[in-house]
Motif scaffolding. Structure first.
Motif, PDB file in Angstrom:
ATOM      1  N   TYR A  22       0.836  -1.205   0.000  1.00  0.00           N
ATOM      2  CA  TYR A  22       0.000   0.000   0.000  1.00  0.00           C
ATOM      3  C   TYR A  22       0.870   1.253   0.000  1.00  0.00           C
ATOM      4  O   TYR A  22       0.596   2.211  -0.716  1.00  0.00           O
ATOM      5  CB  TYR A  22      -0.912  -0.004   1.233  1.00  0.00           C
ATOM      6  CG  TYR A  22      -1.837   1.190   1.304  1.00  0.00           C
ATOM      7  CD1 TYR A  22      -3.052   1.183   0.611  1.00  0.00           C
ATOM      8  CD2 TYR A  22      -1.518   2.318   2.054  1.00  0.00           C
ATOM      9  CE1 TYR A  22      -3.915   2.272   0.660  1.00  0.00           C
ATOM     10  CE2 TYR A  22      -2.361   3.417   2.108  1.00  0.00           C
ATOM     11  CZ  TYR A  22      -3.562   3.389   1.416  1.00  0.00           C
ATOM     12  OH  TYR A  22      -4.401   4.473   1.464  1.00  0.00           O
TER      13      TYR A  22
ATOM     14  N   GLU B 163      -0.164  -3.236  10.113  1.00  0.00           N
ATOM     15  CA  GLU B 163       0.372  -2.149   9.291  1.00  0.00           C
ATOM     16  C   GLU B 163       1.664  -2.561   8.597  1.00  0.00           C
ATOM     17  O   GLU B 163       1.916  -2.172   7.445  1.00  0.00           O
ATOM     18  CB  GLU B 163       0.614  -0.910  10.149  1.00  0.00           C
ATOM     19  CG  GLU B 163      -0.668  -0.220  10.591  1.00  0.00           C
ATOM     20  CD  GLU B 163      -0.434   0.882  11.602  1.00  0.00           C
ATOM     21  OE1 GLU B 163      -1.205   1.858  11.607  1.00  0.00           O
ATOM     22  OE2 GLU B 163       0.517   0.772  12.414  1.00  0.00           O
TER      23      GLU B 163
ATOM     24  N   GLU C  13       1.611  -3.869   5.113  1.00  0.00           N
ATOM     25  CA  GLU C  13       1.215  -2.987   4.018  1.00  0.00           C
ATOM     26  C   GLU C  13       2.274  -1.955   3.650  1.00  0.00           C
ATOM     27  O   GLU C  13       2.026  -1.092   2.809  1.00  0.00           O
ATOM     28  CB  GLU C  13      -0.084  -2.268   4.380  1.00  0.00           C
ATOM     29  CG  GLU C  13      -1.256  -3.199   4.610  1.00  0.00           C
ATOM     30  CD  GLU C  13      -2.555  -2.441   4.762  1.00  0.00           C
ATOM     31  OE1 GLU C  13      -3.107  -2.013   3.720  1.00  0.00           O
ATOM     32  OE2 GLU C  13      -3.017  -2.266   5.897  1.00  0.00           O
TER      33      GLU C  13
ATOM     34  N   THR D  39      -2.101   4.033   9.501  1.00  0.00           N
ATOM     35  CA  THR D  39      -3.556   4.066   9.643  1.00  0.00           C
ATOM     36  C   THR D  39      -4.080   5.487   9.459  1.00  0.00           C
ATOM     37  O   THR D  39      -5.117   5.705   8.825  1.00  0.00           O
ATOM     38  CB  THR D  39      -3.974   3.523  11.025  1.00  0.00           C
ATOM     39  OG1 THR D  39      -3.541   2.162  11.132  1.00  0.00           O
ATOM     40  CG2 THR D  39      -5.475   3.589  11.217  1.00  0.00           C
TER      41      THR D  39
ATOM     42  N   LYS E 284      -3.950   6.345   5.726  1.00  0.00           N
ATOM     43  CA  LYS E 284      -5.014   5.653   4.995  1.00  0.00           C
ATOM     44  C   LYS E 284      -6.358   6.350   5.197  1.00  0.00           C
ATOM     45  O   LYS E 284      -7.166   6.472   4.271  1.00  0.00           O
ATOM     46  CB  LYS E 284      -5.103   4.193   5.439  1.00  0.00           C
ATOM     47  CG  LYS E 284      -3.930   3.344   4.989  1.00  0.00           C
ATOM     48  CD  LYS E 284      -4.081   1.895   5.410  1.00  0.00           C
ATOM     49  CE  LYS E 284      -5.164   1.192   4.624  1.00  0.00           C
ATOM     50  NZ  LYS E 284      -5.236  -0.251   4.955  1.00  0.00           N
ATOM     51  N   LYS E 285      -6.585   6.814   6.421  1.00  0.00           N
ATOM     52  CA  LYS E 285      -7.842   7.514   6.715  1.00  0.00           C
ATOM     53  C   LYS E 285      -7.938   8.806   5.912  1.00  0.00           C
ATOM     54  O   LYS E 285      -8.995   9.146   5.379  1.00  0.00           O
ATOM     55  CB  LYS E 285      -7.920   7.819   8.209  1.00  0.00           C
ATOM     56  CG  LYS E 285      -9.147   7.243   8.897  1.00  0.00           C
ATOM     57  CD  LYS E 285      -9.133   7.554  10.378  1.00  0.00           C
ATOM     58  CE  LYS E 285     -10.221   6.752  11.070  1.00  0.00           C
ATOM     59  NZ  LYS E 285     -10.293   7.042  12.507  1.00  0.00           N
TER      60      LYS E 285
END
Length: 478
Positions: free
Chosen positions: A100, A131, A134, A235, A238-239
């Protein structure tokens, strides 16, 4: 010679125009207008042409100085393709799948201090097990000193062997023969020669790193080699990306310092690499990034607070000079970015310029600004779908305008939506509480409200003479 033929062509047009004048005055005037427009475009374009010629001359000079520079510049005409560089893999396991996020770092030998190992450690320690699956970390050891590179590789492999084996950490090096000329460069901004060489090489270091990472993940974030990370930064990133779905952006910034915490789509990396190479001697990399963002039509900085990354080095990689820069927006603990589900925002307050209501609901560093509100004025959020809210936080005013807060207000929530005067609203509301010192915060909302919430409303309960800034509206769903 080129200009001579252009001018000759213009005179030919003028000669034809003289013939036209005999036939029709109207036709002559029409052609004259077209001619003047052409001349205007020619004059404007000539500046661009001259700039391109200058760039080509400079690039050609570098190529003529040595055959080795052909490796670097031969692909510049294809900005979407990667640059042909044969990298040395100093410590790496083949990447099994696309991740990611790739985190890129470039590092050189410092005269004082070495923070690279601490930076790598912070990346992994501040990431959860999920995490880690990714992310991939790519370290470009960009110093030409092979002895230093060998020592660093030994330290990295000893401390982070399991991450290398898992394919989460790669250490690479772009050989010196691929670098353009680094001596006798232009001294823009009256920088000393050694400073120009340092920042010019740094641009190329980053270009080769970006080029390598172009196909390793969906997104890429650049860090420097003396950085501390916030807990669960992935995280948080990503948000933010999810919240911007459907929005055009080139660069997202998670730190206000230098080349730290700058996020890109991986498909833009080849173009950025080419861009840094093309203008490597012009200015420092963080200045070039501003131009790159603008060229791809992102006019404004999109920066998020609190910052996810903090500069921790005390000595600069340039000559070991002191560098005490700190990002005062950094928070080391978990960066709890709100969910802020899709919604429409309305207000009957008098909005100042372009500080519209939606800016208070954005996770970007911007806000709503209105002229002095009166009793009964409202600021309404209507969610696309009813939601279960866990926590609400509303902040008004800013550090610069501490009195532009909501001095007297309340927050309500509603259940059923109706269409009223072309605006979707809830027909009934339940009051959650009052604002205190311009702020409202409540946790466990879902335990206090017996229904899913479709609307949220900020009410002005007393007229004030001060203007109103709603800095942020944050909503966490359960």
């Amino acid at each position: 010679m080129f200009k001579f033929y252009q001018m000759k062509h213009i005179f030919q047009i003028l000669d034809k125009m003289r013939c036209l004048r005999k036939r029709s005055t109207v036709s002559f005037l029409g052609v004259l207008v077209i001619f003047l427009l052409f001349m205007n475009l020619y004059i404007e374009d000539s500046y661009v042409l001259e700039g391109d010629k200058q760039l080509i001359r400079e690039t050609s000079t570098h190529q003529l100085n040595s055959e080795r520079y052909v490796h670097t510049f031969k692909d510049l005409s294809n900005f979407s393709g990667t640059i042909n560089v044969t990298y040395r893999y100093l410590a790496a396991t083949p990447l099994q799948r696309k991740r990611y996020l790739t985190i890129g770092l470039s590092s050189v030998k410092r005269k004082k201090g070495n923070y690279l190992l601490e930076t790598i450690k912070s990346i992994f320690e501040q990431s959860s097990y999920e995490e880690l699956k990714e992310i991939s970390v790519v370290v470009h050891l960009a110093d030409f000193n092979s002895s230093w590179r060998e020592l660093m590789v030994q330290d990295i492999t000893q401390k982070f062997a399991h991450h290398i084996i898992a394919g989460r950490l790669m250490v690479i090096h772009a050989p010196e023969e691929y670098y353009p000329v680094l001596d006798g460069l232009k001294r823009n901004y009256n920088d000393p020669e050694d400073r120009v060489r340092f920042r010019s090489k740094q641009n190329v270091d980053y270009a080769f790193l970006l080029n390598f990472c172009a196909n390793t993940s969906d997104y890429y974030v650049m860090l420097e080699d003396d950085v501390r990370c916030s807990k669960n930064f992935l995280t948080a990133i990503k948000k933010v990306i999810a919240s911007l779905e459907g929005t055009y952006w080139v660069t997202l910034e998670f730190s206000k310092l230098g080349y730290i915490g700058k996020l890109y789509h991986s498909h833009d990396l080849p173009r950025l690499a080419h861009f840094l190479l093309m203008f490597y001697q012009e200015m420092p990399c963080d200045w070039l990034l501003t131009h790159f963002r603008g060229l791809l039509a992102q006019k404004n900085v999109i920066r998020f607070k609190p910052s996810l990354f903090q500069h921790m080095g005390y000595y600069s990689s340039y000559k070991g000079t002191e560098n005490k820069l700190k990002d005062d927006d950094f928070e080391e603990e978990s960066f709890d970015i709100p969910d802020n589900p899709p919604a429409s925002l309305y207000t009957n307050m008098n909005v100042f310029e372009n500080y519209e209501a939606s800016k208070a609901y954005s996770s970007v560093d911007e806000y709503f600004w209105g002229k002095p509100p009166s009793i009964g004025d409202t600021f309404v959020i209507v969610f696309e779908n009813p939601i279960t809210i866990k926590k609400i936080k509303v902040s008004t005013g800013t550090e610069d305008r501490q009195n532009d807060i909501l001095h007297h207000g309340a927050l309500d929530v509603g259940e059923k939506v109706i269409l009223s005067k072309q605006i979707r609203q809830c027909d009934t509301y339940l009051r959650l509480g009052e604002f205190r010192n311009g702020n409202f915060e409540m946790s466990d909302v879902n335990q206090k409200i017996p229904f899913d919430i479709h609307c949220m409303r900020i009410c002005v309960t007393k007229t004030q003479k001060e203007w109103l800034i709603i800095r942020s509206i944050s909503i966490w769903t359960s």
